[in-house]
Design an enzyme around this catalytic site. Sequence first.
Site, PDB file in Angstrom:
ATOM      1  N   GLY A 112      10.419 -44.981  69.130  1.00  0.00           N
ATOM      2  CA  GLY A 112      11.590 -45.463  69.160  1.00  0.00           C
ATOM      3  C   GLY A 112      13.385 -44.349  69.124  1.00  0.00           C
ATOM      4  O   GLY A 112      12.727 -43.546  68.126  1.00  0.00           O
ATOM      5  N   GLY A 189       4.528 -53.362  76.051  1.00  0.00           N
ATOM      6  CA  GLY A 189       4.630 -51.940  76.565  1.00  0.00           C
ATOM      7  C   GLY A 189       3.449 -51.742  76.311  1.00  0.00           C
ATOM      8  O   GLY A 189       2.533 -53.538  75.962  1.00  0.00           O
ATOM      9  N   ARG A 271      11.497 -52.983  65.181  1.00  0.00           N
ATOM     10  CA  ARG A 271      12.552 -52.706  64.562  1.00  0.00           C
ATOM     11  C   ARG A 271      13.124 -54.184  63.943  1.00  0.00           C
ATOM     12  O   ARG A 271      13.088 -55.273  64.466  1.00  0.00           O
ATOM     13  CB  ARG A 271      14.143 -51.852  65.428  1.00  0.00           C
ATOM     14  CG  ARG A 271      13.720 -50.701  66.460  1.00  0.00           C
ATOM     15  CD  ARG A 271      13.614 -49.538  64.849  1.00  0.00           C
ATOM     16  NE  ARG A 271      13.236 -48.822  65.365  1.00  0.00           N
ATOM     17  CZ  ARG A 271      11.680 -47.665  65.658  1.00  0.00           C
ATOM     18  NH1 ARG A 271      10.890 -48.645  64.661  1.00  0.00           N
ATOM     19  NH2 ARG A 271      11.841 -46.433  65.823  1.00  0.00           N
ATOM     20  N   HIS A 319       7.431 -50.126  56.721  1.00  0.00           N
ATOM     21  CA  HIS A 319       7.076 -49.699  58.301  1.00  0.00           C
ATOM     22  C   HIS A 319       6.087 -48.594  58.141  1.00  0.00           C
ATOM     23  O   HIS A 319       7.209 -47.303  58.698  1.00  0.00           O
ATOM     24  CB  HIS A 319       9.065 -48.677  58.192  1.00  0.00           C
ATOM     25  CG  HIS A 319       9.086 -48.630  59.566  1.00  0.00           C
ATOM     26  ND1 HIS A 319      10.654 -48.523  60.564  1.00  0.00           N
ATOM     27  CD2 HIS A 319       8.442 -47.992  60.818  1.00  0.00           C
ATOM     28  CE1 HIS A 319      10.191 -48.083  61.362  1.00  0.00           C
ATOM     29  NE2 HIS A 319       9.028 -48.289  62.078  1.00  0.00           N
ATOM     30  N   GLY A 321       3.702 -48.461  60.766  1.00  0.00           N
ATOM     31  CA  GLY A 321       3.435 -48.912  61.921  1.00  0.00           C
ATOM     32  C   GLY A 321       2.107 -47.490  62.058  1.00  0.00           C
ATOM     33  O   GLY A 321       1.023 -47.725  62.920  1.00  0.00           O
TER      34      GLY A 321
HETATM   35  C1  DGY Z   1       8.086 -45.490  65.736  1.00  0.00           C
HETATM   36  O1  DGY Z   1       7.800 -43.929  66.617  1.00  0.00           O
HETATM   37  O2  DGY Z   1       9.062 -45.389  66.512  1.00  0.00           O
HETATM   38  C2  DGY Z   1       8.030 -45.790  64.886  1.00  0.00           C
HETATM   39  O3  DGY Z   1       8.263 -46.800  64.504  1.00  0.00           O
HETATM   40  C3  DGY Z   1       8.100 -44.933  63.764  1.00  0.00           C
HETATM   41  O4  DGY Z   1       6.620 -45.581  62.521  1.00  0.00           O
END
Ligand code: DGY
Length: 354
Positions: A112, A189, A271, A319, A321
């Site tokens: 992001g 994606g 997000r 958060h 991920g």
């Molecule tokens: C990103 O890379 O955008 C993830 O949300 C970060 O953990």
Amino acid sequence: MCIYVIAAALLACVLPPSYGNPPTTMAQNKVLVSSKDFPESGLKVLQDNNFTVVQTQFLNFGEEGKTKNNEELLKLIPGSSALIWVSNLPLSTELLDKAGPQLKIVATASAGYNHCNVNELKSRGIKLSNTPNVLSPAVAEIAVSLVLAAARRFTENLDQVRRGEWEIGFDKVLGQDVRGSTFGIVGLGGIGQAVVRRLAGFEVGRFLYTGHREKPEGKELKAEFVALDELLAQSDFVVLAVPLTEETRHMINSTTLGKMKKNAILVNVGRGDLVDQDALYDALKNKQIYAAGLDVTTPEPLPKDHKLLSLSNLFVLPHVGSATVRTRSDMAVLAANNVVKVLNGEKLLTPVLD
Ligand code: DGY
């Protein structure tokens, strides 16, 4: 940090110009790494390319990032050719001003880039890269975790275990099956595709997806392209895997939640601002939808007395991920290699602005 700067300075003094970059080139190639927790693997790429690597001694996250580290970065950035932005904090115009006109690239160690002041970078002609793809498997694993956690009521179940008061019985704390269900993927994606690949083994009934256009990967994954409204109306699980833009901000709101099924489960790995959290709170509280699983919220961290956390049909993660050892290392190496490309006059590997 000091070790790299001192080592670079010593080398510049003791070696004749033929043994490495002459001092002027080294000065041009100062790379600032914005957080103390950037992995060694990424630093090594920069060192192997003989850049002058300057790394802050503070974290670029949370309060430390907003205060001490912000001050430190303002001191360290003058003269940098590249900035590796390791943070979820906004990249400020003040920091770009301090950098000086030789700043060529900001490489964010994230997929992001909504926090990267894109318009400002564009107007200054500074390149921007991100780290997509390398994190898709890890983020997809968290999406699948959230699917299972929300569907099988992990929040309530864990609470029972912690309280020592288990509801035991044949019809207690029953959840929803993934098997045979319809999944709606918002954004096919890299992450969306990785989610479908992982869920394929769960005997899912149908995969739907939506986005700007039909994708060739959709056919390969046997996923059907539909409009958002149709996806919301038909899906038992809705997984958000899109970037945050002006178009996607609050795409899940009271209107779109009203289009979802009563048994629907919402999962968000994009997000926090993709979702209007007040509307989500109402929908979960009133059982208008069944449950939700979130890896991302607004704000982060979510205050511990936030009303969302009072809901037993919500499962929240902080958060995480892309937070695996391998993935964070891969992200660091990719961010560093984008810097190498630009400072060697080549094209970015994963451009946002090139
Ligand atoms: C990103 O890379 O955008 C993830 O949300 C970060 O953990």
